[in-house]
Design a protein around this motif. Structure first.
Motif, PDB file in Angstrom:
ATOM      1  N   PHE A  92       1.068  -1.206   0.009  1.00 32.81           N
ATOM      2  CA  PHE A  92      -0.067  -0.042   0.085  1.00 32.81           C
ATOM      3  C   PHE A  92       0.883   1.387  -0.018  1.00 32.81           C
ATOM      4  O   PHE A  92       1.902   1.299   0.721  1.00 32.81           O
ATOM      5  CB  PHE A  92      -0.835  -0.038   1.373  1.00 32.81           C
ATOM      6  CG  PHE A  92      -2.044   1.058   1.416  1.00 32.81           C
ATOM      7  CD1 PHE A  92      -3.247   1.248   0.614  1.00 32.81           C
ATOM      8  CD2 PHE A  92      -1.530   2.308   2.182  1.00 32.81           C
ATOM      9  CE1 PHE A  92      -3.813   2.267   0.535  1.00 32.81           C
ATOM     10  CE2 PHE A  92      -2.462   3.310   2.281  1.00 32.81           C
ATOM     11  CZ  PHE A  92      -3.886   3.215   1.601  1.00 32.81           C
ATOM     12  N   VAL A  93       0.561   2.170  -0.639  1.00 35.66           N
ATOM     13  CA  VAL A  93       1.220   3.580  -0.831  1.00 35.66           C
ATOM     14  C   VAL A  93       0.654   4.525   0.219  1.00 35.66           C
ATOM     15  O   VAL A  93      -0.476   4.858   0.274  1.00 35.66           O
ATOM     16  CB  VAL A  93       1.147   4.214  -2.309  1.00 35.66           C
ATOM     17  CG1 VAL A  93       1.793   5.493  -2.413  1.00 35.66           C
ATOM     18  CG2 VAL A  93       1.521   3.377  -3.311  1.00 35.66           C
ATOM     19  N   PRO A  94       1.544   4.769   0.992  1.00 33.87           N
ATOM     20  CA  PRO A  94       1.260   5.803   2.057  1.00 33.87           C
ATOM     21  C   PRO A  94       0.594   6.989   1.512  1.00 33.87           C
ATOM     22  O   PRO A  94       1.160   7.513   0.471  1.00 33.87           O
ATOM     23  CB  PRO A  94       2.597   6.200   2.720  1.00 33.87           C
ATOM     24  CG  PRO A  94       3.366   4.999   2.472  1.00 33.87           C
ATOM     25  CD  PRO A  94       3.104   4.729   1.255  1.00 33.87           C
ATOM     26  N   ARG A  95      -0.338   7.598   2.203  1.00 31.88           N
ATOM     27  CA  ARG A  95      -1.252   8.691   1.851  1.00 31.88           C
ATOM     28  C   ARG A  95      -0.959   9.930   2.734  1.00 31.88           C
ATOM     29  O   ARG A  95      -0.456   9.866   3.853  1.00 31.88           O
ATOM     30  CB  ARG A  95      -2.820   8.411   1.675  1.00 31.88           C
ATOM     31  CG  ARG A  95      -3.052   7.283   0.904  1.00 31.88           C
ATOM     32  CD  ARG A  95      -2.723   7.331  -0.497  1.00 31.88           C
ATOM     33  NE  ARG A  95      -3.680   6.712  -1.261  1.00 31.88           N
ATOM     34  CZ  ARG A  95      -3.087   5.421  -2.033  1.00 31.88           C
ATOM     35  NH1 ARG A  95      -2.026   4.989  -1.561  1.00 31.88           N
ATOM     36  NH2 ARG A  95      -3.950   4.704  -2.603  1.00 31.88           N
ATOM     37  N   PRO A  96      -0.807  11.158   2.080  1.00 33.35           N
ATOM     38  CA  PRO A  96      -0.363  12.322   2.952  1.00 33.35           C
ATOM     39  C   PRO A  96      -1.604  12.631   3.980  1.00 33.35           C
ATOM     40  O   PRO A  96      -1.047  13.329   5.065  1.00 33.35           O
ATOM     41  CB  PRO A  96      -0.795  13.297   1.848  1.00 33.35           C
ATOM     42  CG  PRO A  96      -0.704  12.933   0.533  1.00 33.35           C
ATOM     43  CD  PRO A  96      -1.164  11.399   0.625  1.00 33.35           C
TER      44      PRO A  96
END
Length: 291
Positions: A92-96
């Motif tokens: 999963f790509v970390p989100r701001p």
């Protein structure tokens, strides 16, 4: 070698990405250009001309982004606070939005010496590593169940240690296990978690639907399957007075706090908004002794 205006290349890149439906075409074009040129994004205005081969390289990356491949996959990294982690297929790509949870977590630890911290559903390890970077005195444990994601967790944890950071302990484990980290029962100062929380069947952007692992995104019919398990696990891990912060879907602004309200072991339940003003994470405290 022929040199071309970077400004024109950026305008063309922005137009291509906008036509592809990318949410932030100008920002993404600038990140890709900075990556190709090898400078900070903020320094792009200082580069009026670039070699033609760099423009071609930029066009190739823009073509990938136009297919809705995540920007972070193309760059190879994602940033959360002070932590830069490697990401790619399988994690999963970390989100701001998680920056707000990170800020809250660091405030809770401000007066705690050598805190014991657990990051559940850690994925890339970004949240755990961001806390470890900001608090090198912390003993941080990162928990992940998915084997593919664990490859990235360990890679990032190893890179953090190699760069001189305090080691983060990685566990291949599931938050639903009854004996998870039983050796730390009632000793943990802070538990944080960004679990899979999107209700099954919810439409999501192409970057999520086609690239993020479904198991890291969707949390059952109501999106609360893993959240319920995290609440139970955290109740056992936290010391009296310890804190839990857990991210949730923007439709869960009332339902997740209600789950905490049913548990007498928790107090000080508060739901928090993200930078866009949407309900994003709930925090609660393991009731202090005598409280």
């Amino acid at each position: 070698m022929k040199r071309l205006p970077l400004r024109v290349a950026l305008m063309e890149a922005e137009r291509t990405l906008a036509e592809a439906g990318v949410a932030s075409p100008r920002v993404d074009a600038e990140w890709l250009a900075a990556h190709v040129v090898g400078i900070e994004r903020s320094r792009l205005p200082t580069v009026p001309l670039v070699d033609a081969d760099l423009v071609e390289a930029l066009q190739q990356l823009v073509a990938r982004r136009a297919t809705r491949e995540p920007l972070q996959h193309i760059l190879g990294t994602a940033v959360l606070g002070p932590a830069e982690v490697a990401v790619g297929p399988g994690v999963f790509v970390p989100r701001p939005e998680t920056e707000v949870l990170l800020e809250w977590a660091l405030k809770r630890l401000a007066d705690v010496s050598s805190p014991l911290v657990v990051d559940l559903c850690t994925g890339s390890g970004a949240l755990a590593l961001a806390i470890a970077t900001c608090r090198p005195d912390a003993r941080v444990h990162a928990v992940e169940a998915d084997p593919a994601a664990l490859v990235w967790t360990r890679r990032n944890a190893d890179a953090h240690t190699a760069a001189g950071g305090t080691p983060v302990t990685v566990h291949a484990a599931d938050v639903r296990w009854n004996d998870l980290l039983v050796e730390h029962e009632a000793k943990v100062d802070l538990v944080v978690c960004n679990p899979p929380y999107v209700p099954d069947g919810t439409p999501v952007p192409a970057e999520v639907a086609d690239w993020d692992p479904p198991g890291a995104v969707f949390g059952g019919p109501d999106g609360l399957e893993i959240i319920r398990a995290v609440i139970t696990t955290a109740a056992g891990l936290l010391r009296h007075g310890g804190w839990l912060g857990i991210e949730h879907d923007d439709t869960h602004g009332e339902t997740v706090p209600a789950l905490f309200a049913r548990r007498k072991v928790f107090s000080d339940v508060v739901d928090h908004l993200d930078w866009t003003g949407r309900p994003r994470f709930v925090t609660a405290r393991r009731s202090p002794l005598g409280g």
